[in-house]
Design a protein around this motif. Structure first.
Motif, PDB file in Angstrom:
ATOM      1  N   GLY A  77       0.787  -1.223   0.000  1.00 49.68           N
ATOM      2  CA  GLY A  77       0.000   0.000   0.000  1.00 49.68           C
ATOM      3  C   GLY A  77       0.817   1.271   0.000  1.00 49.68           C
ATOM      4  N   GLU A  78       2.121   1.135  -0.118  1.00 50.47           N
ATOM      5  CA  GLU A  78       3.008   2.293  -0.187  1.00 50.47           C
ATOM      6  C   GLU A  78       4.257   1.893  -0.958  1.00 50.47           C
ATOM      7  OE1 GLU A  78       4.357   3.597   3.686  1.00 50.47           O
ATOM      8  OE2 GLU A  78       4.660   1.557   4.342  1.00 50.47           O
ATOM      9  N   PRO A  79       4.929   2.854  -1.579  1.00 48.75           N
ATOM     10  CA  PRO A  79       6.158   2.535  -2.317  1.00 48.75           C
ATOM     11  C   PRO A  79       7.270   2.067  -1.377  1.00 48.75           C
ATOM     12  CG  PRO A  79       5.375   4.756  -2.827  1.00 48.75           C
ATOM     13  CD  PRO A  79       4.552   4.251  -1.691  1.00 48.75           C
ATOM     14  N   PRO A  80       8.252   1.344  -1.911  1.00 50.08           N
ATOM     15  CA  PRO A  80       9.344   0.841  -1.062  1.00 50.08           C
ATOM     16  C   PRO A  80      10.069   1.941  -0.293  1.00 50.08           C
ATOM     17  CG  PRO A  80       9.504  -0.089  -3.273  1.00 50.08           C
ATOM     18  CD  PRO A  80       8.394   0.906  -3.298  1.00 50.08           C
ATOM     19  N   HIS A  81      10.329   3.060  -0.937  1.00 51.57           N
ATOM     20  CA  HIS A  81      11.065   4.138  -0.271  1.00 51.57           C
ATOM     21  C   HIS A  81      10.285   4.652   0.945  1.00 51.57           C
ATOM     22  CE1 HIS A  81      13.825   7.458   0.262  1.00 51.57           C
ATOM     23  NE2 HIS A  81      12.795   8.283   0.287  1.00 51.57           N
ATOM     24  N   ALA A  82       8.978   4.831   0.796  1.00 55.18           N
ATOM     25  CA  ALA A  82       8.155   5.306   1.907  1.00 55.18           C
ATOM     26  C   ALA A  82       8.156   4.280   3.047  1.00 55.18           C
ATOM     27  CB  ALA A  82       6.727   5.571   1.432  1.00 55.18           C
ATOM     28  N   TYR A  83       8.112   3.008   2.704  1.00 56.90           N
ATOM     29  CA  TYR A  83       8.151   1.954   3.720  1.00 56.90           C
ATOM     30  C   TYR A  83       9.480   2.001   4.492  1.00 56.90           C
ATOM     31  CZ  TYR A  83       8.472  -2.633   5.854  1.00 56.90           C
ATOM     32  OH  TYR A  83       8.628  -3.653   6.756  1.00 56.90           O
TER      33      TYR A  83
END
Length: 140
Positions: free
Chosen positions: A75-81
């Protein structure tokens, strides 16, 4: 009596669930083994650079396909995670160590205290110092 701090107490309400609780495999998302390997890799390497191409290699996918599949799964891009996990680690360190905020920032893979403060304020809504003081007072 000290209150135990659960992982869900960290960050702000409504933030995406930790990956361990987000167990549903969405169509077009990562396979369970891929997601587990990537999450483990992130946890083990938060103090280092974690570019998407490294995470994609862990999942054995191209970078573009990995980023799309990760976002579908989490539910979120890898960078945000990765950023969210770094802030979570910083919160844990702030509660359980006497390390300075600049030391904590470096341990979490951030460049300096200003970088930590900027990201922390954006995600949590307060500065690390204010958050640390408030939580330590609550925990006794």
């Amino acid at each position: 009596m000290c209150r135990q701090v659960a992982a869900n107490d960290l960050l702000v309400p409504g933030s995406p669930l930790p990956a361990e609780e987000n167990d549903t495999s969405a169509k077009g998302g990562l396979a369970g083994w891929q997601l587990r390997k990537v999450i483990r890799h992130v946890e083990d390497n938060l103090g280092h650079s974690l570019p998407c191409y490294d995470l994609a290699a862990v999942a054995r996918l191209s970078t573009g396909h990995f980023c799309r599949a990760f976002k579908t799964s989490m539910g979120e891009p890898p960078h945000a995670y990765v950023i969210r996990q770094r802030i979570r680690r910083a919160q844990t360190l702030m509660l359980h160590t006497e390390d300075t905020l600049s030391e904590i920032a470096c341990m979490c893979g951030l460049t300096d205290q200003a970088h930590l403060t900027r990201l922390f304020r954006r995600i949590v809504g307060s500065t690390p110092k204010v958050w640390r003081t408030r939580w330590r007072a609550q925990l006794g």
